[in-house]
Design an enzyme around this catalytic site. Structure first.
Site, PDB file in Angstrom:
ATOM      1  N   LYS A   1      18.951  -0.210 -11.334  1.00 12.34           N
ATOM      2  CA  LYS A   1      18.912   1.236 -11.634  1.00 12.34           C
ATOM      3  C   LYS A   1      18.867   2.085 -10.375  1.00 12.34           C
ATOM      4  O   LYS A   1      19.280   3.252 -10.387  1.00 12.34           O
ATOM      5  CB  LYS A   1      17.727   1.542 -12.556  1.00 12.34           C
ATOM      6  CG  LYS A   1      16.362   1.074 -12.051  1.00 12.34           C
ATOM      7  CD  LYS A   1      15.633   2.131 -11.249  1.00 12.34           C
ATOM      8  CE  LYS A   1      14.309   1.612 -10.744  1.00 12.34           C
ATOM      9  NZ  LYS A   1      13.534   2.627 -10.017  1.00 12.34           N
TER      10      LYS A   1
ATOM     11  N   LYS B   1      10.226   3.179   2.024  1.00 12.77           N
ATOM     12  CA  LYS B   1      11.542   2.574   2.151  1.00 12.77           C
ATOM     13  C   LYS B   1      12.454   2.976   1.001  1.00 12.77           C
ATOM     14  O   LYS B   1      12.025   3.081  -0.149  1.00 12.77           O
ATOM     15  CB  LYS B   1      11.419   1.040   2.207  1.00 12.77           C
ATOM     16  CG  LYS B   1      10.709   0.548   3.463  1.00 12.77           C
ATOM     17  CD  LYS B   1      11.474   0.949   4.716  1.00 12.77           C
ATOM     18  CE  LYS B   1      10.751   0.546   5.980  1.00 12.77           C
ATOM     19  NZ  LYS B   1      11.469   0.983   7.189  1.00 12.77           N
TER      20      LYS B   1
ATOM     21  N   LYS C   1      11.268  -3.948  -7.051  1.00 17.60           N
ATOM     22  CA  LYS C   1      12.609  -3.797  -7.613  1.00 17.60           C
ATOM     23  C   LYS C   1      13.633  -4.069  -6.518  1.00 17.60           C
ATOM     24  O   LYS C   1      13.899  -3.219  -5.677  1.00 17.60           O
ATOM     25  CB  LYS C   1      12.766  -2.400  -8.213  1.00 17.60           C
ATOM     26  CG  LYS C   1      11.768  -2.168  -9.347  1.00 17.60           C
ATOM     27  CD  LYS C   1      11.687  -0.754  -9.828  1.00 17.60           C
ATOM     28  CE  LYS C   1      10.686  -0.620 -10.976  1.00 17.60           C
ATOM     29  NZ  LYS C   1      10.539   0.741 -11.489  1.00 17.60           N
TER      30      LYS C   1
ATOM     31  N   ARG D   1      13.071   8.681  -5.700  1.00 19.92           N
ATOM     32  CA  ARG D   1      13.375   8.928  -4.283  1.00 19.92           C
ATOM     33  C   ARG D   1      14.835   8.618  -3.954  1.00 19.92           C
ATOM     34  O   ARG D   1      15.414   9.249  -3.075  1.00 19.92           O
ATOM     35  CB  ARG D   1      12.437   8.116  -3.394  1.00 19.92           C
ATOM     36  CG  ARG D   1      12.698   6.635  -3.375  1.00 19.92           C
ATOM     37  CD  ARG D   1      11.740   5.871  -2.498  1.00 19.92           C
ATOM     38  NE  ARG D   1      10.419   5.782  -3.092  1.00 19.92           N
ATOM     39  CZ  ARG D   1       9.502   4.877  -2.747  1.00 19.92           C
ATOM     40  NH1 ARG D   1       9.785   3.993  -1.812  1.00 19.92           N
ATOM     41  NH2 ARG D   1       8.324   4.842  -3.328  1.00 19.92           N
TER      42      ARG D   1
ATOM     43  N   SER E   1       0.815  -1.217   0.000  1.00 16.59           N
ATOM     44  CA  SER E   1       0.000   0.000   0.000  1.00 16.59           C
ATOM     45  C   SER E   1       0.847   1.265   0.000  1.00 16.59           C
ATOM     46  O   SER E   1       0.363   2.324   0.384  1.00 16.59           O
ATOM     47  CB  SER E   1      -0.921   0.013   1.224  1.00 16.59           C
ATOM     48  OG  SER E   1      -0.154  -0.072   2.422  1.00 16.59           O
ATOM     49  N   GLY E   2       2.112   1.154  -0.450  1.00 18.50           N
ATOM     50  CA  GLY E   2       2.956   2.329  -0.570  1.00 18.50           C
ATOM     51  C   GLY E   2       2.595   3.157  -1.789  1.00 18.50           C
ATOM     52  O   GLY E   2       1.569   2.922  -2.445  1.00 18.50           O
TER      53      GLY E   2
ATOM     54  N   ALA F   1       5.604   7.077  -9.224  1.00 18.38           N
ATOM     55  CA  ALA F   1       4.235   6.844  -8.764  1.00 18.38           C
ATOM     56  C   ALA F   1       3.320   8.057  -8.949  1.00 18.38           C
ATOM     57  O   ALA F   1       2.199   7.933  -9.443  1.00 18.38           O
ATOM     58  CB  ALA F   1       4.253   6.422  -7.293  1.00 18.38           C
TER      59      ALA F   1
END
Length: 483
Positions: free
Chosen positions: A304, A400, A220, A368, A108-109, A253
């Site tokens: 990446k 995270k 990932k 991020r 649910s991120g 996102a």
């Protein structure tokens, strides 16, 4: 049939004739049309649905359809009803008997919620063939948000204001804090949680999912074991004994949530599953291509993030596009080389897909990992260094940072195989994030791997220990289970 169309409404208003190029415009045309279909699809079952005698005859002739479903919704003809294999009066009766796939989201991120924005739409409003059950359950790690349970907030406001504010998830998204409840009836499992928690999640799901379910991973990262690396898709397949595809690409996102043009690939081994997943994810703003290279797509998505850390350091130093392009080009070279060393079947063309160079560009400019590495570098340059752990908590608000963890996992493989000098950028990034060298050394990535670094024992003997080194951030194996 040829129709006259209303210019204003766009609706057909009058039948004006038949298209004589179509076999059904002629006598015995339906059996001819079925014969053509059978020639193109020799192994498929052909079903005829109709309400007339000629529809029934199209089944009864040699080489005709395999099954006849009579329809009485407009007019009921007793001879047709008597001979039909099945007779219905409503379209909904047909739909209710077709297989419909129940979808569950594990995570649910921000990226999970962006994916839910798409999946929610495609399971409800855009599911023309009605292949998916409308409601989608989303497993949410329960936490408080402004005095309320996060699941309660999501189920009443239909968005996740903590991790992706302002992006609707759809009224058909049901947040569930019980993992087993969320996946109980699922035919398709979407994994989109931090990669260090997937092993623990999979262990909880053993024997608890449908035996014919299949999965797709949006994660990932990788797990490093004593006997070698393991991709997340491999982990899911091993523990749950199900097929697992991957969806990878240039997928920031927030941009997807705002429905900006984006693309991804589905890396697959089972083509039928991949085609269904394409229907589940593709929209007019999110283009999906199919790629028969699971390992290649997943390795690109994993590696990446390491390159993005280097790009963030370049930004933190205030350097220009030439320096950043140098880091990105070297990073892509090492991504390809490392992927093919571990998985020789990886295709060169995979690196030119959305999961390769496109994802690398997007992450090195807007991800991020780049952002936190930039702030890490600025803090070091200012003389007030911060750890990645501190910055993760402060800047990501509970999300995270995968790049640091992945870098440590990859470096463990490089050390085991004595490859450190063959991957100078990967090695330099890792030594910087672990405090052995300052971020300014990112521009010296060609020579940093040649420099000696002190072991922990040597540091203890000398009494010189870098206080900024984020020692707890090692690999997924020692970060524990679910938060």
């Amino acid at each position: 049939m040829n129709w006259q169309w209303d210019d204003e409404t766009g609706e057909p208003t009058r039948l004006v004739g038949f298209d004589m190029n179509e076999p059904t415009a002629h006598n015995q045309g339906k059996p001819t049309a079925i014969a053509r279909i059978r020639q193109r699809n020799p192994y498929n079952t052909i079903i005829m649905i109709g309400d007339g005698i000629t529809d029934l005859e199209a089944v009864q002739v040699t080489g005709g359809a395999d099954l006849f479903i009579g329809f009485g919704g407009v007019v009921e003809r007793p001879p047709v009803a008597a001979e039909a294999d099945w007779y219905v009066y409503k379209y909904s009766q047909l739909i209710d008997t077709l297989r419909r796939y129940t979808v569950a989201m594990i995570g649910s991120g921000a990226w999970a919620c962006a994916a839910m924005h798409i999946v929610g739409q495609n399971c409800a409003a855009y599911d023309v063939a009605d292949e998916f059950v409308d409601d989608v359950r989303m497993w949410v790690y329960e936490e408080d948000y402004q005095g309320r349970k996060l699941t309660e907030v999501i189920n009443t406001e239909h968005e996740n204001p903590k991790y992706l504010p302002g992006i609707p998830l759809g009224t058909n998204t049901i947040a569930d804090s019980d993992l087993l409840s969320a996946v109980k009836d699922a035919d398709i499992l979407i994994f989109c949680a931090p990669h260090q928690f997937i092993r623990s999640i999979c262990k909880q799901l053993i024997g608890k999912i449908k035996p014919d379910a299949f999965a797709v991973s949006l994660i990932k990262g990788m797990r490093v074991r004593s006997d070698g690396p393991q991709l997340i898709s491999q982990m899911i397949t091993k523990y749950l004994n199900i097929d697992c595809s991957v969806l990878m690409g240039a997928n920031i996102a927030g941009d997807i949530g705002r429905e900006q043009l984006s693309e991804a690939v589905i890396g697959y081994t089972n083509l039928d599953h991949a085609k269904l997943l394409k229907k589940l994810f593709e929209t007019k703003y999110f283009v999906v291509n199919l790629l028969p290279d699971v390992a290649g797509a997943e390795m690109c998505g994993t590696l990446k993030n390491i390159v993005a850390l280097g790009a963030g350091m370049i930004d933190g130093l205030g350097l220009g596009p030439n320096s950043k392009a140098t880091v990105m080009r070297q990073g892509l070279t090492e991504m390809r080389k490392f992927s093919k060393e571990l998985y020789p079947t990886v295709r060169d063309e995979t690196f030119f897909e959305s999961c390769g160079v496109a994802d690398l560009i997007a992450t090195c400019y807007g991800g991020r990992n780049r952002f936190v590495a930039m702030e890490y570098t600025k803090a070091a340059q200012s003389g007030s260094p911060r750890t990645f752990e501190e910055l993760e908590v402060e800047l990501l608000k509970g999300q995270k940072l995968q790049g640091v963890l992945t870098s440590n996992e990859v470096q463990e493989i490089l050390k085991q195989r004595s490859w450190e000098q063959q991957y100078p950028l990967f090695t330099t990034v890792n030594r910087i994030i672990n405090g052995y060298f300052p971020p300014a050394d990112i521009v010296n990535f060609s020579e940093v791997p040649l420099r000696p670094i002190p072991t922990e024992e040597e540091e203890e003997i000398s009494g010189i220990v870098n206080p900024s080194r984020p020692r707890p951030l090692a690999t997924a194996e020692n970060t524990g289970g679910l938060r």
